[in-house]
Motif scaffolding. Structure first.
Motif, PDB file in Angstrom:
ATOM      1  N   PRO A  38      51.920  32.740 -36.230  1.00 56.74           N
ATOM      2  CA  PRO A  38      50.964  31.868 -36.906  1.00 56.74           C
ATOM      3  C   PRO A  38      51.351  30.413 -36.687  1.00 56.74           C
ATOM      4  O   PRO A  38      52.539  30.087 -36.603  1.00 56.74           O
ATOM      5  CB  PRO A  38      51.122  32.264 -38.380  1.00 56.74           C
ATOM      6  N   ALA A  39      50.382  29.545 -36.572  1.00 53.29           N
ATOM      7  CA  ALA A  39      50.710  28.146 -36.287  1.00 53.29           C
ATOM      8  C   ALA A  39      49.644  27.218 -36.847  1.00 53.29           C
ATOM      9  O   ALA A  39      48.451  27.441 -36.653  1.00 53.29           O
ATOM     10  CB  ALA A  39      50.847  27.924 -34.786  1.00 53.29           C
ATOM     11  N   ARG A  40      50.090  26.185 -37.517  1.00 57.21           N
ATOM     12  CA  ARG A  40      49.196  25.133 -37.999  1.00 57.21           C
ATOM     13  C   ARG A  40      49.814  23.778 -37.705  1.00 57.21           C
ATOM     14  O   ARG A  40      50.900  23.460 -38.180  1.00 57.21           O
ATOM     15  CB  ARG A  40      48.950  25.293 -39.503  1.00 57.21           C
ATOM     16  N   ASN A  41      49.145  22.995 -36.868  1.00 56.79           N
ATOM     17  CA  ASN A  41      49.621  21.659 -36.497  1.00 56.79           C
ATOM     18  C   ASN A  41      51.047  21.704 -35.953  1.00 56.79           C
ATOM     19  O   ASN A  41      51.946  21.010 -36.414  1.00 56.79           O
ATOM     20  CB  ASN A  41      49.532  20.715 -37.704  1.00 56.79           C
ATOM     21  N   GLU A  42      51.228  22.541 -34.923  1.00 57.87           N
ATOM     22  CA  GLU A  42      52.554  22.766 -34.345  1.00 57.87           C
ATOM     23  C   GLU A  42      52.646  22.318 -32.891  1.00 57.87           C
ATOM     24  O   GLU A  42      53.386  22.898 -32.108  1.00 57.87           O
ATOM     25  CB  GLU A  42      52.893  24.256 -34.436  1.00 57.87           C
ATOM     26  N   GLU A  43      51.912  21.274 -32.520  1.00 57.78           N
ATOM     27  CA  GLU A  43      51.916  20.846 -31.121  1.00 57.78           C
ATOM     28  C   GLU A  43      53.308  20.421 -30.636  1.00 57.78           C
ATOM     29  O   GLU A  43      53.588  20.473 -29.439  1.00 57.78           O
ATOM     30  CB  GLU A  43      50.917  19.713 -30.904  1.00 57.78           C
ATOM     31  N   GLN A  44      54.189  20.042 -31.539  1.00 57.42           N
ATOM     32  CA  GLN A  44      55.524  19.608 -31.138  1.00 57.42           C
ATOM     33  C   GLN A  44      56.454  20.774 -30.814  1.00 57.42           C
ATOM     34  O   GLN A  44      57.417  20.613 -30.069  1.00 57.42           O
ATOM     35  CB  GLN A  44      56.154  18.752 -32.253  1.00 57.42           C
ATOM     36  N   LEU A  45      56.177  21.957 -31.370  1.00 56.50           N
ATOM     37  CA  LEU A  45      57.125  23.060 -31.257  1.00 56.50           C
ATOM     38  C   LEU A  45      56.560  24.346 -30.667  1.00 56.50           C
ATOM     39  O   LEU A  45      57.311  25.225 -30.246  1.00 56.50           O
ATOM     40  CB  LEU A  45      57.716  23.375 -32.638  1.00 56.50           C
ATOM     41  N   ILE A  46      55.248  24.482 -30.614  1.00 55.64           N
ATOM     42  CA  ILE A  46      54.654  25.748 -30.191  1.00 55.64           C
ATOM     43  C   ILE A  46      55.021  26.116 -28.753  1.00 55.64           C
ATOM     44  O   ILE A  46      55.243  27.294 -28.439  1.00 55.64           O
ATOM     45  CB  ILE A  46      53.111  25.726 -30.373  1.00 55.64           C
ATOM     46  N   VAL A  47      55.121  25.134 -27.867  1.00 51.34           N
ATOM     47  CA  VAL A  47      55.439  25.431 -26.470  1.00 51.34           C
ATOM     48  C   VAL A  47      56.842  26.028 -26.353  1.00 51.34           C
ATOM     49  O   VAL A  47      57.064  27.007 -25.629  1.00 51.34           O
ATOM     50  CB  VAL A  47      55.298  24.174 -25.593  1.00 51.34           C
ATOM     51  N   GLY A  48      57.805  25.475 -27.078  1.00 48.33           N
ATOM     52  CA  GLY A  48      59.167  26.010 -27.053  1.00 48.33           C
ATOM     53  C   GLY A  48      59.218  27.446 -27.539  1.00 48.33           C
ATOM     54  O   GLY A  48      59.933  28.286 -26.976  1.00 48.33           O
ATOM     55  N   CYS A  49      58.456  27.747 -28.579  1.00 48.34           N
ATOM     56  CA  CYS A  49      58.396  29.111 -29.104  1.00 48.34           C
ATOM     57  C   CYS A  49      57.819  30.062 -28.055  1.00 48.34           C
ATOM     58  O   CYS A  49      58.382  31.128 -27.780  1.00 48.34           O
ATOM     59  CB  CYS A  49      57.561  29.143 -30.375  1.00 48.34           C
TER      60      CYS A  49
ATOM     61  N   PRO B 278      40.572  29.775 -39.607  1.00 51.69           N
ATOM     62  CA  PRO B 278      40.349  28.396 -40.043  1.00 51.69           C
ATOM     63  C   PRO B 278      40.764  28.099 -41.482  1.00 51.69           C
ATOM     64  O   PRO B 278      41.024  26.947 -41.819  1.00 51.69           O
ATOM     65  CB  PRO B 278      38.838  28.213 -39.866  1.00 51.69           C
ATOM     66  N   THR B 279      40.819  29.112 -42.338  1.00 54.13           N
ATOM     67  CA  THR B 279      41.218  28.882 -43.723  1.00 54.13           C
ATOM     68  C   THR B 279      42.732  28.782 -43.813  1.00 54.13           C
ATOM     69  O   THR B 279      43.430  29.751 -43.487  1.00 54.13           O
ATOM     70  CB  THR B 279      40.727  30.010 -44.639  1.00 54.13           C
ATOM     71  N   PRO B 280      43.281  27.636 -44.229  1.00 57.70           N
ATOM     72  CA  PRO B 280      44.735  27.488 -44.272  1.00 57.70           C
ATOM     73  C   PRO B 280      45.381  28.496 -45.217  1.00 57.70           C
ATOM     74  O   PRO B 280      44.858  28.791 -46.284  1.00 57.70           O
ATOM     75  CB  PRO B 280      44.930  26.054 -44.777  1.00 57.70           C
ATOM     76  N   GLY B 281      46.519  29.006 -44.805  1.00 54.40           N
ATOM     77  CA  GLY B 281      47.267  29.951 -45.620  1.00 54.40           C
ATOM     78  C   GLY B 281      48.062  30.881 -44.734  1.00 54.40           C
ATOM     79  O   GLY B 281      47.503  31.580 -43.890  1.00 54.40           O
ATOM     80  N   VAL B 282      49.373  30.893 -44.912  1.00 57.19           N
ATOM     81  CA  VAL B 282      50.224  31.666 -44.016  1.00 57.19           C
ATOM     82  C   VAL B 282      49.967  33.162 -44.141  1.00 57.19           C
ATOM     83  O   VAL B 282      50.005  33.896 -43.144  1.00 57.19           O
ATOM     84  CB  VAL B 282      51.712  31.336 -44.252  1.00 57.19           C
ATOM     85  N   ALA B 283      49.689  33.662 -45.342  1.00 60.40           N
ATOM     86  CA  ALA B 283      49.419  35.088 -45.503  1.00 60.40           C
ATOM     87  C   ALA B 283      48.135  35.483 -44.773  1.00 60.40           C
ATOM     88  O   ALA B 283      48.073  36.521 -44.104  1.00 60.40           O
ATOM     89  CB  ALA B 283      49.331  35.447 -46.983  1.00 60.40           C
ATOM     90  N   LEU B 284      47.111  34.651 -44.886  1.00 59.03           N
ATOM     91  CA  LEU B 284      45.860  34.906 -44.172  1.00 59.03           C
ATOM     92  C   LEU B 284      46.080  34.905 -42.666  1.00 59.03           C
ATOM     93  O   LEU B 284      45.545  35.753 -41.942  1.00 59.03           O
ATOM     94  CB  LEU B 284      44.822  33.844 -44.544  1.00 59.03           C
ATOM     95  N   ALA B 285      46.867  33.951 -42.185  1.00 58.48           N
ATOM     96  CA  ALA B 285      47.120  33.845 -40.746  1.00 58.48           C
ATOM     97  C   ALA B 285      47.892  35.053 -40.236  1.00 58.48           C
ATOM     98  O   ALA B 285      47.573  35.614 -39.187  1.00 58.48           O
ATOM     99  CB  ALA B 285      47.877  32.559 -40.448  1.00 58.48           C
TER     100      ALA B 285
ATOM    101  N   PHE C  25      52.637  26.659 -48.950  1.00 53.30           N
ATOM    102  CA  PHE C  25      53.249  26.601 -47.635  1.00 53.30           C
ATOM    103  C   PHE C  25      52.281  27.202 -46.633  1.00 53.30           C
ATOM    104  O   PHE C  25      52.021  28.396 -46.675  1.00 53.30           O
ATOM    105  CB  PHE C  25      54.569  27.387 -47.619  1.00 53.30           C
ATOM    106  N   ALA C  26      51.755  26.401 -45.753  1.00 49.49           N
ATOM    107  CA  ALA C  26      50.845  26.904 -44.717  1.00 49.49           C
ATOM    108  C   ALA C  26      51.633  27.354 -43.513  1.00 49.49           C
ATOM    109  O   ALA C  26      52.753  26.919 -43.285  1.00 49.49           O
ATOM    110  CB  ALA C  26      49.851  25.819 -44.315  1.00 49.49           C
ATOM    111  N   ALA C  27      51.036  28.224 -42.737  1.00 49.04           N
ATOM    112  CA  ALA C  27      51.716  28.730 -41.539  1.00 49.04           C
ATOM    113  C   ALA C  27      52.117  27.575 -40.649  1.00 49.04           C
ATOM    114  O   ALA C  27      51.306  26.730 -40.301  1.00 49.04           O
ATOM    115  CB  ALA C  27      50.771  29.674 -40.785  1.00 49.04           C
ATOM    116  N   GLY C  28      53.397  27.556 -40.276  1.00 50.18           N
ATOM    117  CA  GLY C  28      53.870  26.546 -39.368  1.00 50.18           C
ATOM    118  C   GLY C  28      54.153  25.203 -40.018  1.00 50.18           C
ATOM    119  O   GLY C  28      54.358  24.232 -39.324  1.00 50.18           O
TER     120      GLY C  28
END
Length: 227
Positions: free
Chosen positions: A8-19, A59-66, A219-222
């Protein structure tokens, strides 16, 4: 046996590529990598798409949903999960695979990166002690940054409860009621030290709240949460 990996990822442009590079570099390649874009307003989705992974929009923020969206989109017999700010070591899935036939869920150690070397080693040691204590009291702490489970069994128990900040732990406890849950020492995941950016006391207090069910705050995903 097919293995899906969900991130799951929200606003993770800085770290998603490394993952994603860490996942693509596995000695046992996953059969599919799923990134759940959890309402990002930056380039997270675009970067994931460029790397050729399966992109799911939640689109709905929430780590559990994601996480639930990723589980439902997965096609593997097993689902392994990590977070966008984490980097599984190259042998992560290879270490997990031999235990899948006799288990319903697996989990492993975490070590923070981005700290002085001695502190990074201390985080792994301290987390290992915590996991052992939780195991001894019959409440294994399956953190979504480093866990895997049999997909159909997870669906049978309803997947992730819609409870932010401890949805992964609660799923782990539900899976434990269905069969063996095992700790895999060699399945190491490195995770971002931003989790302690508010100080160690606040970090440990949040873990206690998560486990007690008195978690406060969203706490939202990511966005820097972890069980």
């Amino acid at each position: 046996m097919r293995i899906s990996v969900v991130v799951p990822a929200r606003n993770e442009e800085q770290l998603i590529v490394g993952c994603l590079e860490a996942l693509k570099g596995q000695t046992l390649p996953p059969d599919e990598i799923i990134v759940v874009d959890n309402g990002s307003t930056d380039q997270t989705g675009e970067l994931a798409a460029r790397m050729g992974v399966k992109l799911v929009n939640c689109p709905t923020p929430g780590v559990a949903l994601a996480r639930q969206a990723g589980l439902e989109a997965a096609t593997g017999d097993w689902v392994a999960t990590t977070d966008a700010d984490s980097r599984p070591v190259a042998g992560w899935l290879e270490a997990l695979r031999p235990h899948m036939e006799q288990s319903v869920a697996l989990y492993g150690p975490l070590r923070m990166f981005g700290l002085p070397a001695w502190q990074e080693e201390l985080t792994e040691l301290g987390y290992g002690v915590f996991l052992k204590l939780m195991q001894l009291i019959g409440k294994p702490n399956l953190a979504a940054a480093n866990m895997a489970f049999h997909r159909q069994t997870a669906l049978e128990v309803g997947g992730y409860p819609l409870v932010e900040a401890r949805e992964d732990v609660l799923l782990g406890w539900s899976l434990k009621a269905k069969g063996p849950v095992r700790y895999v020492r060699d399945a190491l995941v490195l995770t971002s030290a931003r989790r302690v950016r508010g100080g160690w006391f606040n970090f440990l207090l949040q873990q206690a709240r998560n486990l007690s069910g008195n978690s406060s705050g969203y706490f939202a995903a990511g966005e820097g949460r972890e069980s």
